[in-house]
Design a protein around this motif. Structure first.
Motif, PDB file in Angstrom:
ATOM      1  N   LEU A 113     -39.923 -91.774 -52.234  1.00 28.89           N
ATOM      2  CA  LEU A 113     -40.281 -90.520 -52.898  1.00 28.89           C
ATOM      3  C   LEU A 113     -39.052 -89.711 -53.277  1.00 28.89           C
ATOM      4  O   LEU A 113     -39.138 -88.718 -53.972  1.00 28.89           O
ATOM      5  N   PHE A 114     -37.892 -90.134 -52.781  1.00 33.37           N
ATOM      6  CA  PHE A 114     -36.636 -89.425 -53.041  1.00 33.37           C
ATOM      7  C   PHE A 114     -36.763 -87.945 -52.679  1.00 33.37           C
ATOM      8  O   PHE A 114     -36.390 -87.072 -53.451  1.00 33.37           O
ATOM      9  N   ALA A 115     -37.337 -87.679 -51.520  1.00 27.51           N
ATOM     10  CA  ALA A 115     -37.450 -86.298 -51.047  1.00 27.51           C
ATOM     11  C   ALA A 115     -36.179 -85.881 -50.323  1.00 27.51           C
ATOM     12  O   ALA A 115     -36.066 -84.759 -49.845  1.00 27.51           O
TER      13      ALA A 115
ATOM     14  N   PRO B 270     -33.463 -79.756 -47.252  1.00 29.63           N
ATOM     15  CA  PRO B 270     -32.694 -78.632 -47.806  1.00 29.63           C
ATOM     16  C   PRO B 270     -31.483 -79.120 -48.590  1.00 29.63           C
ATOM     17  O   PRO B 270     -31.148 -80.301 -48.557  1.00 29.63           O
ATOM     18  N   GLU B 271     -30.860 -78.192 -49.247  1.00 27.24           N
ATOM     19  CA  GLU B 271     -29.677 -78.563 -50.023  1.00 27.24           C
ATOM     20  C   GLU B 271     -28.565 -79.049 -49.105  1.00 27.24           C
ATOM     21  O   GLU B 271     -28.400 -78.544 -47.988  1.00 27.24           O
TER      22      GLU B 271
ATOM     23  N   GLU C  81     -20.935 -82.180 -46.853  1.00 27.90           N
ATOM     24  CA  GLU C  81     -21.727 -83.406 -47.020  1.00 27.90           C
ATOM     25  C   GLU C  81     -21.694 -83.858 -48.482  1.00 27.90           C
ATOM     26  O   GLU C  81     -21.478 -85.025 -48.798  1.00 27.90           O
ATOM     27  N   TRP C  82     -21.889 -82.890 -49.367  1.00 23.27           N
ATOM     28  CA  TRP C  82     -21.962 -83.217 -50.788  1.00 23.27           C
ATOM     29  C   TRP C  82     -20.622 -83.711 -51.314  1.00 23.27           C
ATOM     30  O   TRP C  82     -20.547 -84.660 -52.089  1.00 23.27           O
ATOM     31  N   LEU C  83     -19.543 -83.069 -50.868  1.00 23.97           N
ATOM     32  CA  LEU C  83     -18.224 -83.424 -51.397  1.00 23.97           C
ATOM     33  C   LEU C  83     -17.847 -84.853 -51.006  1.00 23.97           C
ATOM     34  O   LEU C  83     -17.310 -85.615 -51.806  1.00 23.97           O
TER      35      LEU C  83
ATOM     36  N   HIS D 114     -28.236 -83.174 -54.922  1.00 22.00           N
ATOM     37  CA  HIS D 114     -27.691 -82.105 -54.092  1.00 22.00           C
ATOM     38  C   HIS D 114     -28.509 -81.871 -52.827  1.00 22.00           C
ATOM     39  O   HIS D 114     -28.275 -80.916 -52.108  1.00 22.00           O
ATOM     40  N   LEU D 115     -29.475 -82.736 -52.579  1.00 17.30           N
ATOM     41  CA  LEU D 115     -30.261 -82.589 -51.352  1.00 17.30           C
ATOM     42  C   LEU D 115     -29.496 -83.178 -50.176  1.00 17.30           C
ATOM     43  O   LEU D 115     -28.707 -84.108 -50.326  1.00 17.30           O
TER      44      LEU D 115
END
Lengths: 188, 693
Positions: free
Chosen positions: B530-532, B205-206, B211-213, B509-510
């Motif tokens: 696979l960069f999933a 999920p996104e 986490e992203w910051l 953004h995952l």
């Protein structure tokens, strides 16, 4: 030397006493419900959060006493209730503390509404969406993370009293809206 | 209740919720609730409403209504606490194991608290020894496969994104990178998704905002965000806030500094012993990145540099590698700038790529056979005398001589990818090399940079190892690599544009959390990536140091000026790196999650300073704020891990405070401060702090 001090609680004894996956899931899933259960008894969110944390400590320490398959919330609520009583004791001098009868009454009466919690949250969601943008923004500001009840009115550029009044008005709008929605639901 | 009673009662409830209720009001409210069933129902309804708003807003981490709504909407976001589902990069752990590990993680933190809470020197010595014990629970790859020395850390992390943070869910009303998406970005998303479908995996999920910051700060600024930045971002409800952060970070000086750090490490290594002016090289690179000069130009200046170490920073690249017949310079130019490993063809034909004979190596080497390193007496900044080293090109160069395996001596003249250059007194070979390296419509120079940047941001290159590209090692996603390379060349090697594009991809953004549907995406097991999901990246030594400073502000308490901080960072890094005397001028590092690193984290000066609580440290500011102890812990957590503390952590913290007051009879105040310092120490030493996820 690598042994922890003898006073270390039983929780860290290693793999054999670590809570199971299922337990942790139940534990996590019931946090909101427990918080609300405690809040109804203590009235103030900061007190409720503290009591919730105390409850969590005890639940983790006593996780083995929970019998899988039985009602988790009932088990947790017992612990929470006890922690609420302890919290009251600690705040013996606090003038803003409810009497024991009050606790008994609310403890009983809050159970049924908590069973409907999902409905209530769904209703709240719809009601929030119906608010005017301005009102919704105000509610967001009031309930932003870290915000306390006593808002710093200067941040809003309005006299404190008028801010409180507005928030009260919006909350009541939400309350009536939720009540209407619940009334429209078939009784469960 | 009459309408008037009701109105009055609601006023009391409002005052209660907004913490303005006085004693008299409190008594009235209580009496009403105790005696009047209708009032009691109203009280409960109102408190549940208030509680839900409070809980969901705090939980959402975003005031934005979409956040609040999403939190209410999503049943998996049932609670604020994080489900301790870890980010796992190890071997196919079952769900049970994850959860256990999460708990173990919290218990380790708690354990660390107790160990440090001990009274004597005996307990003070506890953490270093206690850690491996706990580390087993945390880090042992399932299946007991202890020799997995993958570059990725063996981590089981608590994942704050697991629940509770509304934006983690796929049905968030405003998901996805809100960055302008060009066709190229859409193409990348599309190709990655096609590979997922083909392999039968689902993307994670996104990533939650927190986490992203933290990720984007580590990637673009080289350090974690401070607590204020985290809070402002979590509260920002602009749907394009992520794009705004990328743009801001790209334009901050820290971007150039971070990229200069990354590239100077690649070009000359970190070990301080080399006889070059490393600072001048860093300065040169920083300037190039800051002005966003084309990468081809930067490489050209490095390869064709002339002049003295302190006068031309670019010269230090070759000054470091022209020793030993320029064999290191040849190998490093290939491996670092072109991502090709040809050092073995120095002595024999490449074992796999038969086209890469010895001449490939020596023909490049011959470009460097027109250059001398001249040493002369010079002056340093303070007027003292020092040895200055200088790159000087001769009018005419020599060929390179090499011996075949059969013992036959051969001669090589400068040639790059089959293209020879003219010989003559007017020809500067290295300038010719710089020209040839960036000629053609898909120069390897561009593909190599793309591959490195992809690996830098996404944890894995298109090839593994990242610097071993060639026909023997096809890229995992050739069409993406090719499209990015083409775009990079067409944009005249615009680095910021490339970073911006990669940060706009869906992949960036995952979440890094493994879901059952992408357990098969396991590059650690040697599978094709696979960069999933976002792969977890270990922090570099510089990221760790700068993050420690960012979170602790320990620098402000100890030393003064910026140059002192730089010196301190150098000194700190020097304990991890030393030069290897081999033909590639390599170096060795103990910054690899091993014991020396662990000891520096647990007992090092910097961390000790940070947890000392001395005036000027962040801890001191937190301790002296007049907020609840829960809020203090929250601030420490935000500043170190950019997220809210989990209930398990809060519980461990409280237990530690209680332990201190009950068992050792400490005063509540000091026990709290001490436990906060201990919790801070535990956060700084958590695996989660050491990785970029």
């Amino acid at each position: 030397m690598t042994q922890p001090p003898a006073t270390a609680p039983s929780g860290r004894d290693g793999a054999s006493t670590a809570p199971s996956d299922d337990f942790v899931q139940l534990f996590t899933r019931h946090q909101r419900r427990l918080y609300l259960f405690i809040l109804a008894q203590l009235g103030r969110s900061q007190d409720a959060e503290e009591a919730l944390q105390e409850t969590n400590v005890v639940m983790l320490a006593k996780h083995q006493q929970f019998v899988p398959g039985t009602n988790f919330f009932a088990w947790a609520a017992q612990i929470a209730h006890y922690e609420v009583l302890k919290s009251r004791q600690r705040k013996r001098r606090d003038r803003l503390r409810f009497q024991e009868e009050f606790l008994q009454a609310t403890t009983e009466d809050v159970q049924a509404p908590l069973d409907d919690l999902d409905l209530r949250r769904a209703a709240l969601r719809q009601c929030l969406a119906k608010l005017r943008d301005k009102d919704r923004q105000l509610i967001e500001k009031r309930y932003r993370p870290g915000a306390v009840g006593r808002m710093e009115a200067e941040h809003l550029g309005r006299p404190a009293n008028s801010v409180y009044q507005s928030i009260g008005r919006i909350r009541r709008t939400l309350l009536e809206c939720i009540r209407r929605q619940l009334a429209a639901q078939p009784q469960s | 209740m009459t309408p008037r009673d009701r109105e009055h009662f609601l006023t009391l409830l409002d005052a209660l919720c907004d913490e303005r209720l006085d004693e008299a009001g409190h008594a009235q409210l209580e009496e009403r609730v105790a005696t009047d069933g209708e009032a009691r129902t109203l009280y409960i309804d109102y408190l549940l409403l208030h509680g839900c708003l409070h809980w969901d807003a705090v939980e959402g981490g975003a005031v934005a209504l979409p956040g609040t709504l999403a939190a209410l909407q999503d049943d998996s976001a049932l609670s604020r606490p994080a489900l301790p589902a870890p980010v796992a990069s190890g071997r196919a752990p079952g769900r049970r194991r994850w959860a256990f590990a999460g708990v173990a993680c919290a218990l380790l933190a708690a354990c660390a608290l107790w160990l440090r809470n001990g009274e004597g020197p005996q307990q003070l010595a506890g953490p270093p020894e206690g850690r491996p014990e706990g580390a087993n629970e945390l880090e042992a790859p399932p299946g007991g496969d202890a020799d997995d020395d993958s570059a990725l850390p063996r981590v089981r992390l608590r994942d704050p994104a697991a629940t509770g943070i509304a934006s983690t869910t796929g049905d968030d009303p405003a998901p996805g990178p809100a960055v302008p998406r060009g066709d190229l970005v859409a193409f990348i998303d599309d190709r990655l998704a096609a590979a997922w479908t083909e392999a039968g995996v689902q993307p994670s999920p996104e990533a939650a905002d927190s986490e992203w910051l933290r990720r984007v700060h580590l990637d673009l600024a080289g350090r974690i965000p401070d607590a204020a930045t985290v809070e402002a971002f979590l509260q920002d409800k602009n749907p394009r806030k992520r794009a705004a952060v990328v743009e801001r970070l790209l334009n901050e000086p820290t971007f150039a500094t971070h990229f200069a750090t990354v590239w100077s490490n690649l070009l000359v290594g970190r070990a301080p012993e080399r006889d070059i002016d490393r600072d001048a090289l860093v300065q040169f690179l920083r300037d190039q990145f800051h002005r966003n000069r084309p990468w081809s130009e930067t490489v050209g200046e490095l390869v064709a540099a002339e002049g003295a170490d302190h006068e031309n920073g670019a010269a230090n690249f070759l000054l470091a590698h022209l020793n030993n017949e320029a064999v290191p310079a040849t190998a490093v130019t290939f491996r670092i700038l072109l991502c090709q490993q040809v050092q073995c063809s120095q002595c024999h034909v490449h074992p796999v790529v038969k086209d890469w004979g010895q001449e490939k190596f020596w023909q490049l080497n011959a470009f460097f056979q027109q250059t001398d390193v001249v040493e002369r007496e010079g002056r340093d900044a303070d007027g003292g005398s020092r040895m200055v080293r200088e790159l000087v090109s001769r009018p005419v160069g020599d060929p390179s001589y090499y011996e075949t395996l059969g013992g036959v001596m051969r001669v090589a003249w400068p040639k790059f990818e089959g293209q020879a250059i003219e010989e003559g007194p007017e020809v500067n070979r290295r300038r010719e090399l710089a020209r040839l390296m960036s000629s053609g419509d898909r120069p390897q120079l561009a593909a190599a940079f793309v591959n490195r940047l992809w690996a830098q941001l996404f944890g894995r290159g298109f090839t593994a190892p990242v610097d071993d590209m060639g026909p023997h090692n096809p890229p995992t996603h050739p069409e993406i690599l090719d499209a990015l390379t083409e775009e990079f060349v067409q944009s005249d090697y615009d680095i910021r544009a490339l970073v911006r594009q990669l940060c706009s991809t869906r992949l960036y953004h995952l979440s890094s959390r493994i879901i059952p549907d992408n357990e098969a995406d396991a590059p650690d097991r040697g599978e094709r990536p696979l960069f999933a999901r976002m792969y977890v990246k270990p922090l570099t030594a510089e990221q760790l140091f700068d993050s420690l400073l960012a979170t602790t502000t320990a620098d402000r308490s100890g030393v003064g000026s910026w140059s002192e901080v730089v010196e301190r960072r150098k000194h700190w890094l020097s304990q991890f790196y030393s030069v290897l005397d081999n033909e590639e001028n390599g170096e060795t590092s103990t910054f690899d999650g091993s014991l020396p690193q662990a000891l520096v984290m647990m007992n090092g000066e910097l961390v000790q300073e940070a947890v000392s609580g001395r005036p000027g440290t962040y801890l001191n500011a937190v301790l002296s704020a007049s907020v609840s102890e829960t809020e203090k812990l929250r601030r420490l957590c935000l500043s170190t891990l950019s997220r809210e503390p989990t209930p398990l952590e809060l519980a461990a913290f409280r237990q530690a405070v209680r332990q201190a007051t009950r068992m050792r009879g400490a005063a509540v105040q000091s026990a709290t401060s001490e436990s906060l310092a201990d919790a801070y120490w535990a956060y700084l030493n958590s695996t989660e702090f050491l990785v970029n996820r």
